[in-house]
Design a protein around this motif. Structure first.
Motif: not given
Lengths: 178, 178
Positions: B96-108
């Motif tokens: 899963s893409f669950r590092n802070a970078g990916f999750v931040g990108l997805f949220a933005v």
């Protein structure tokens, strides 16, 4: 050297409660801080100006979106004013509304009012642009007033968004501590 | 009984890393889950239907808000489709893409596209209601098509909101663990 050297005492383990306390530091803009209070006052001021400008325009009741804008910014005014009062109280008595119940209520309320205000601002903007650019009938309508009311509603939404995001963030980081 | 009974071993203390791992459980709807994939596919489907219905209406380019709706739902289509592909990949390779970078990108990204789609839907709704109810000129316009495109854009926004809130929530609860 006294006590500790003779009977070495281990440093107490970092408990969950201590971790929580560290995390819940005051971020300016959260409920109960001066930043939060000024955000609330901005929201209230912009929404109130938008309400006055739109409500004093003679022909706003003929367009559904403008009637809806008046309703949405009225609600925003009431919400922001009551939270501004709550923040003032919290600052005066030097306590903060930081339990999960209050923060959850604030996050939901901010989410709902900001969505309504943003929807109203977008609908009004769509119609103002339609009247002004597409139909070119600004001479027959109060374009400037419509535009100002819309812009103020957008500014009010800009001021609500940080409150919502901060409350939601603090709710999420609190919850993860359980 | 073997080893442990003879040499009792204390349970290892719950470390910060272990706490973090417990918190990061799979919530359906997050990136890399089947729930997340189905949300993405819903977003894509609604945005694509909205785009087709609006873009095939002959007179949409005469209204700014409708042109903006076409642009916003196109962007939403692209974003949701690429994240659906990423989710499919994550499900296939069981990572899963669950590092802070990916999750931040997805949220933005979710925050930006959902705001744009919602704004476009509200503007179109304001104009559709203006044409249909206030001016009563549905006989001259493609009211039904405008309404369907608007409704689909709203549904697409409804499907993006949970993705945004979940990503933002997981970003906040992750960050508080540092």
């Amino acid at each position: 050297m006294s006590g500790p050297a003779v009977h070495p005492v281990e440093a107490p383990p970092m408990t969950e409660a201590a971790l929580l306390r560290v995390r819940m530091k005051d971020v300016q803009g959260m409920a109960g801080t001066t930043g939060g209070l000024s955000l609330r006052l901005c929201q209230f001021a912009f929404a109130a100006v938008s309400l006055c400008v739109m409500a004093t325009t003679s022909d706003f009741p003929s367009v559904t979106a403008f009637r809806y804008l008046v309703a949405a910014v009225s609600l925003q005014c009431l919400w922001s004013l009551s939270l501004a009062l709550a923040d003032t109280y919290a600052l005066l008595v030097k306590r903060s509304f930081r339990n999960a119940g209050f923060v959850g209520l604030f996050a939901v309320g901010d989410g709902v009012t900001s969505t309504l205000t943003f929807a109203a601002a977008c609908a009004s903007a769509g119609i103002t642009v339609l009247i002004g650019n597409d139909l070119d009938k600004c001479n027959l309508n109060h374009c400037t007033r419509f535009m100002s009311a819309t812009a103020m509603a957008f500014l009010s939404w800009f001021a609500v968004s940080p409150s919502f995001l901060l409350n939601f963030w603090s709710l999420a980081s609190r919850d993860s501590g359980h």
